[in-house]
Design a protein around this motif. Structure first.
Motif, PDB file in Angstrom:
ATOM      1  N   LYS A 172       7.439   1.108   0.346  1.00  0.00           N
ATOM      2  CA  LYS A 172       8.301   0.173  -0.685  1.00  0.00           C
ATOM      3  C   LYS A 172       9.282   0.710  -1.537  1.00  0.00           C
ATOM      4  O   LYS A 172      10.164  -0.092  -1.677  1.00  0.00           O
ATOM      5  N   THR A 173       9.211   1.910  -1.862  1.00  0.00           N
ATOM      6  CA  THR A 173      10.511   2.477  -2.766  1.00  0.00           C
ATOM      7  C   THR A 173      11.697   2.476  -1.952  1.00  0.00           C
ATOM      8  O   THR A 173      12.599   2.460  -2.504  1.00  0.00           O
ATOM      9  N   THR A 174      11.432   3.088  -0.805  1.00  0.00           N
ATOM     10  CA  THR A 174      12.586   2.922   0.282  1.00  0.00           C
ATOM     11  C   THR A 174      13.148   1.523   0.475  1.00  0.00           C
ATOM     12  O   THR A 174      14.514   1.303   0.247  1.00  0.00           O
TER      13      THR A 174
ATOM     14  N   LYS B 113      16.971   0.083  -0.538  1.00  0.00           N
ATOM     15  CA  LYS B 113      17.662  -0.693   0.789  1.00  0.00           C
ATOM     16  C   LYS B 113      18.004  -2.165   0.256  1.00  0.00           C
ATOM     17  O   LYS B 113      19.220  -2.471   0.813  1.00  0.00           O
TER      18      LYS B 113
ATOM     19  N   ALA C 172       3.714   2.633   2.587  1.00  0.00           N
ATOM     20  CA  ALA C 172       4.109   1.627   3.491  1.00  0.00           C
ATOM     21  C   ALA C 172       5.598   1.416   3.504  1.00  0.00           C
ATOM     22  O   ALA C 172       6.404   1.193   4.472  1.00  0.00           O
TER      23      ALA C 172
ATOM     24  N   LYS D 161       9.307   0.261   9.469  1.00  0.00           N
ATOM     25  CA  LYS D 161       9.247   1.322  10.320  1.00  0.00           C
ATOM     26  C   LYS D 161       9.013   0.476  11.893  1.00  0.00           C
ATOM     27  O   LYS D 161       8.399   0.739  12.866  1.00  0.00           O
TER      28      LYS D 161
ATOM     29  N   GLN E 242      14.272  -0.827   9.739  1.00  0.00           N
ATOM     30  CA  GLN E 242      14.332  -0.263  11.062  1.00  0.00           C
ATOM     31  C   GLN E 242      14.814   1.307  11.054  1.00  0.00           C
ATOM     32  O   GLN E 242      15.669   1.599  11.895  1.00  0.00           O
ATOM     33  N   GLY E 243      14.590   2.025   9.942  1.00  0.00           N
ATOM     34  CA  GLY E 243      14.945   3.450  10.077  1.00  0.00           C
ATOM     35  C   GLY E 243      14.702   3.977   8.348  1.00  0.00           C
ATOM     36  O   GLY E 243      14.487   3.081   7.602  1.00  0.00           O
ATOM     37  N   GLU E 244      15.021   5.195   8.152  1.00  0.00           N
ATOM     38  CA  GLU E 244      14.801   5.744   6.929  1.00  0.00           C
ATOM     39  C   GLU E 244      16.134   5.720   6.103  1.00  0.00           C
ATOM     40  O   GLU E 244      15.949   5.998   4.899  1.00  0.00           O
TER      41      GLU E 244
ATOM     42  N   LEU F  88       0.983  -1.148   0.085  1.00  0.00           N
ATOM     43  CA  LEU F  88       0.107   0.035   0.030  1.00  0.00           C
ATOM     44  C   LEU F  88       0.820   1.259  -0.140  1.00  0.00           C
ATOM     45  O   LEU F  88       2.051   0.971   0.410  1.00  0.00           O
TER      46      LEU F  88
ATOM     47  N   ASP G  77      11.546   0.575  13.771  1.00  0.00           N
ATOM     48  CA  ASP G  77      12.240   1.668  14.621  1.00  0.00           C
ATOM     49  C   ASP G  77      11.174   2.414  15.443  1.00  0.00           C
ATOM     50  O   ASP G  77      11.463   3.190  16.249  1.00  0.00           O
TER      51      ASP G  77
ATOM     52  N   ARG H  88       2.000   8.084  -9.465  1.00  0.00           N
ATOM     53  CA  ARG H  88       2.424   8.919  -8.395  1.00  0.00           C
ATOM     54  C   ARG H  88       3.763   9.554  -9.178  1.00  0.00           C
ATOM     55  O   ARG H  88       4.879   8.824  -8.844  1.00  0.00           O
TER      56      ARG H  88
END
Ligand code: GDP
Length: 297
Positions: free
Chosen positions: A114-116, A120, A112, A250, A276-278, A109, A252, A142
């Motif tokens: 996804k792109t990040t 990673k 959530a 997320k 566990q982080g951005e 969704l 974290d 988008r």
């Protein structure tokens, strides 16, 4: 902090029996009642809680544990083992193809992560295996999503294949796979569109991409903050796509634990990684036993 409330409540539930040389049936019943409430409050799926409590109670009751040495310690051990089992027992590695490229399709969704997570994972493979991934930008709804993936690609020095927002996503994936074949990329990530909720059109598009690309891995990215709603999301995607694994993001944040504890038991699909982080480095392999220890504190 993640699981804070759950950890505290589980510890309190077990504190009462900890000091006791002998644990009675009534003590066990009371402890299990508190464990049940702690899990429900952490937003763990009802059926998962029911099964968990029943299994722990069955294993703990009876003379062997209750009248054995250190009954409280044994019960804590049983809870630890059953938490681990509920989350899948063993870490499950990424599916890999025996010929290049391994194709990894990402779904989830909107928002959530996804792109990040695509970034990673590509970064992790690049670092761990010196892999040469290609990331395909197939979220045309988008415009910012494409830019975001391009930026991630620059940051980790991984190429991004994109055709803007005017081309059908299935066509983008077809062309992207051709490009990967030309360039001998060993991994291809397909970043698909997310929506605010599961809808037929999104699901049909994902099915079409799946049919074209025959991915080795279909990962569903789920925000851990969504608690047991994560189960409904996972079931919805799984029904249509037959997902091969989940990435829980997320962790974290101050998630209560419901998603981490429910997904595997409710859907049968393994959580493979956790975010566990951005930052690009903030991705870890999911180890059920370590997560159980973290939850127990
Ligand atoms: P998408 O819409 O699913 O592609 O989601 P994005 O990748 O754009 O992520 C949405 C937001 O969540 C961004 O602000 C990310 O930085 C953030 N995010 C993603 N994964 C994590 C994570 O593991 N921890 C935290 N704290 N933030 C995350």
């Amino acid at each position: 902090m993640a699981f804070e409330g759950l950890t505290e409540r589980l510890q309190n539930a077990m504190k009462k029996i900890r000091g006791k040389g002998k644990v009675t049936d009534a003590d066990l019943r009371e402890t299990m009642r508190e464990i049940r409430l702690a899990l429900l409050e952490a937003d763990v799926n009802f059926d998962v809680v029911k099964n968990f409590v029943k299994t722990v109670r069955d294993r703990a009751s009876g003379t062997k544990v209750l009248e054995g040495l250190n009954p409280a310690q044994q019960i804590v051990k049983i809870v630890d083992e059953e938490l681990t089992k509920t989350m899948g027992e063993e870490a499950v590695p990424l599916n890999k193809s025996d010929k290049i490229p391994t194709i990894i399709m990402m779904s989830g969704l909107q928002g959530a992560g996804k792109t990040t997570t695509v970034g990673k994972l590509a970064n992790k493979l690049k670092t761990d295996e010196k892999a040469r991934p290609l990331m395909i930008a197939a979220d045309i709804y988008r415009p910012a999503a494409i830019d975001q993936l391009v930026q991630v690609g620059e940051q980790i020095d991984v190429p991004v294949f994109e055709m803007g927002t005017d081309v059908n996503p299935v066509e983008i994936v077809r062309k992207g796979l051709e490009k990967a074949a030309e360039d001998h990329n060993d991994y291809v990530f397909i970043d698909t569109a997310g929506r605010l909720q599961i809808d037929e059109q999104l699901m049909q598009e994902l099915s079409d991409i799946k049919e074209l690309a025959h991915p080795d891995e279909i990962l569903l990215v789920i925000d851990a903050m969504t608690g047991q709603n994560a189960v409904a999301t996972a079931e919805g995607f799984d029904k249509k796509l037959d997902i091969t694994g989940v990435v829980l993001t997320k962790l974290d944040g101050d998630t209560r634990g419901g998603a981490a504890l429910s997904i595997r038991a409710a859907t049968g699909k393994p959580i493979k990684f956790v975010g566990q982080g951005e930052k690009m480095a903030d991705l870890d392999v999911f180890h059920p036993d370590r997560m159980a220890s973290r939850i127990l504190g």
